[in-house]
Enzyme design. Structure first.
Site, short mmCIF file in Angstrom:
data_model
loop_
_atom_site.label_atom_id
_atom_site.label_comp_id
_atom_site.label_asym_id
_atom_site.label_seq_id
_atom_site.Cartn_x
_atom_site.Cartn_y
_atom_site.Cartn_z
N VAL A 196 0.85 -1.18 0.00
CA VAL A 196 0.00 0.00 0.00
C VAL A 196 0.89 1.24 0.00
CG1 VAL A 196 -1.93 1.15 1.15
CG2 VAL A 196 -1.62 -1.32 1.41
N GLU A 197 0.48 2.25 -0.75
CA GLU A 197 1.27 3.48 -0.85
C GLU A 197 1.67 4.03 0.51
OE1 GLU A 197 -0.17 7.03 -3.18
OE2 GLU A 197 -0.37 7.83 -1.16
N THR A 198 0.79 3.93 1.47
CA THR A 198 1.06 4.48 2.79
C THR A 198 2.09 3.66 3.56
OG1 THR A 198 -1.14 3.57 3.11
CG2 THR A 198 -0.89 5.92 3.46
N GLN B 279 -2.78 12.13 6.17
CA GLN B 279 -3.07 11.87 4.76
C GLN B 279 -4.52 11.48 4.64
OE1 GLN B 279 -0.42 9.17 2.76
NE2 GLN B 279 -1.75 8.91 1.00
N HIS C 12 3.62 12.10 -5.24
CA HIS C 12 3.83 11.87 -3.80
C HIS C 12 5.29 11.57 -3.48
CE1 HIS C 12 -0.55 10.96 -2.34
NE2 HIS C 12 -0.34 12.22 -2.61
#
Lengths: 258, 307
Positions: free
Chosen positions: A51-53, B31, B107
């Site tokens: 996941v990007e996070t 976020q 990002h």
């Protein structure tokens, strides 16, 4: 006669077929997440979900509404940062597959998620790249799931947020991208389009059940070459059962047939 | 400057007064619908600190409020949105009306800029954004933020250079901090570790104040040590209506309520700001207006099930 499956279900199952066992897959939420979870449970049990996070190899719970949702973090082997995921996994070259979305996709599979109209005086402003540019720049294979509408497929994006083949077969190489010749598949409710590496352009590789190439062309804003197409296999009963009962049991993401 | 090991606990009001100034570049923590520094954001709105440049990877509701309240002049980010809850409507409108300067990045590009700042380096190379309009159109516009050079060791390889991003102040919400300012973030950390270390001042609000003895017993858990931190604001529910991992889930009800006001703007939006920010003396009063104690229990219980 009612369809045995919905268009969303068809797209998700087809997208999942582009994921192989042992792939490292970078996923957000929405239909790509459903397709990835389906692949994991159906034919890719050793897939690594990133996941990007920063979550590495989590078990996804229920229906997450964000990459910050605790549902994408359950039993991960690591919770990290954006830099870990987008830098240390993706830019590092470890992502086999990544999913993208966007408002426009052009003939070279460039994607626009920034603006409709002129960048300096936008008609409509969209959220922007997020991690999408990073995914399109660095992943070895890019999958895009979208509805097939003419306005989504212009000849040229108003703004290239995420690179496809940019302007031709060697466009990415010239630009200096480290993944110069990735596979790119656009999976829609009408067809699967894939990059033809000899032209750097999208061509129709497969047609969804009962869809003709003519109909795909009518709904596409750029020219599609003629050529051989395969039929997309509809989901089997077992696949639909897995999808409805285990992957998206609440029907949160996928409409089932009327 | 290394910050001292003094007691840094203070109210949001005092922290914002001391560390956020007109014209500041503000690093935004959190976020999407997770761990946004809402309590500190509200205080900036109440104090009317203006001409802000807001920086981050994904900028979300906290950014949208500062833009909607007319306090931001510029953003530098990768995205503005709340994912399934929609876009950041006040931000979108301000860009479409051309009343807000924007610089667009990916990002990873923003995270790389913070990394450069955190390492005391002037810039960071990147292999993202090559061949796209993020580079081409912004360079054509005269932006000095993107340089494409040849890799000095391989002249056939273009590389993007991005200038370090060093916020004047960063505002973040964490699960735990001690009074010295040691920060523990649990779950995802977004760009915050690098952003915080790159910043001249740092305000952290936290769910829970822990003892420094506890920090020293588990030093491997410290996300950012006190030498980077200036103010600790103890504020349970300080990221509401966004989530704090391990503590409570995001509140779809209030997120939708905000979006329903932000989308049309105008009187509906002014009313939201009045009811939920200007008329509240502090964030606790906002919470009393925005969420019942029964609902708080539900959001806590719902997070517990996901751990």
């Amino acid at each position: 006669m009612a369809e045995a499956y919905s268009l969303d279900e068809l797209m998700v199952v087809e997208a999942s077929r582009h994921i192989s066992d042992w792939d490292t897959v970078m996923v957000g939420t929405g239909l790509p997440m459903v397709a990835s979870l389906f692949a994991l449970k159906n034919h890719a049990p050793n897939m690594c979900y990133v996941v990007e996070t920063g979550g590495i190899a989590p078990e996804i719970l229920g229906t997450p509404s964000s990459v910050t949702d605790a549902r994408v973090m359950y039993r991960a082997v690591r919770h990290g940062s954006l830099l870990d995921a987008l830098g240390g996994v993706l830019q590092r070259g470890l992502a086999d597959v990544a999913f993208l979305g966007g408002a426009q996709i052009d003939q070279f599979a460039n994607v626009n998620s920034t603006v409709i109209g002129d960048y300096n005086s936008p008609k409509v402003r969209f959220p922007g790249s997020g991690g999408a540019n990073d995914l399109a720049s660095h992943a070895k294979k890019v999958l895009i799931i979208t509805r097939h509408e003419k306005r989504r497929f212009p000849e040229r994006c108003d703004f290239i947020t995420s690179p496809g083949y940019i302007d031709g077969p060697d466009g990415r190489k010239r630009a200096g991208l480290t993944s110069p010749y990735p596979d790119i598949f656009v999976i829609t409710d009408l067809a699967v389009m894939a990059i033809d590496k000899s032209t750097g352009r999208l061509r129709v590789e497969a047609l969804m059940p009962e869809v003709s190439l003519e109909r795909v062309k009518e709904n596409t804003g750029f020219e599609l070459p003629d050529g051989d197409t395969e039929p997309v296999e509809p989901p089997t009963e077992a696949e639909l059962r897995l999808l409805r009962e285990e992957v998206d049991p609440g029907g949160e993401y996928l409409k089932t047939p009327e | 400057m290394t910050r001292k090991a003094s007691n840094k606990v203070m109210t949001a009001q005092e922290a914002v007064k001391r560390f956020v100034h007109d014209g500041a570049t503000v690093g935004m923590g959190g976020q999407s619908i997770g761990r946004c520094a809402m309590a500190v954001t509200h205080e900036i709105v109440r104090q009317g600190i203006k001409d802000l440049t807001l920086v981050g990877c994904n900028l979300s509701m906290s950014m949208d409020i500062l833009v909607g309240a007319g306090l931001a002049k510029r953003t530098e980010c990768g995205t503005g949105n709340l994912e399934r809850f929609g876009t950041t409507f006040r931000w979108r409108k301000a860009i479409e009306d051309r009343t807000l300067e924007v610089e667009d990045y990916s990002h990873l590009a923003m995270a790389s800029r913070f990394l450069a700042g955190s390492l005391g380096l002037p810039f960071m190379p990147s292999k993202s954004m090559l061949g796209t309009d993020i580079l081409n159109k912004q360079i054509a516009n005269g932006s000095d933020a993107f340089r494409v050079i040849d890799n000095p060791w391989d002249l056939d390889e273009p590389v993007v250079l991005l200038p370090a991003c060093k916020p004047d102040v960063s505002i973040i919400h964490a699960q735990k901090a001690d009074q010295m300012g040691n920060i523990i973030i649990e779950g995802f950390t977004t760009q915050e570790p690098e952003m915080v270390k790159a910043s001249s001042s740092v305000i952290v609000s936290c769910e829970e104040l822990i003892s420094s003895d506890e920090v020293r017993r588990h030093p491997d858990r410290t996300t950012v040590p006190y030498i980077f931190v200036d103010a600790v604001v103890v504020q349970p529910w300080g990221s509401f209506p966004t989530s704090t991992y391990g503590h409570y889930e995001h509140d779809p009800e209030h997120l939708r309520r905000y979006q329903a006001c932000a989308r049309p703007g105008g009187e509906a939006y002014e009313e939201y700001l009045r009811e939920f920010i200007y008329e509240c003396e502090n964030f606790d009063e906002h919470l009393d207006r925005a969420i019942s104690s029964a609902r708080r229990e539900e959001l806590r219980a719902s997070m517990q099930k996901l751990l």
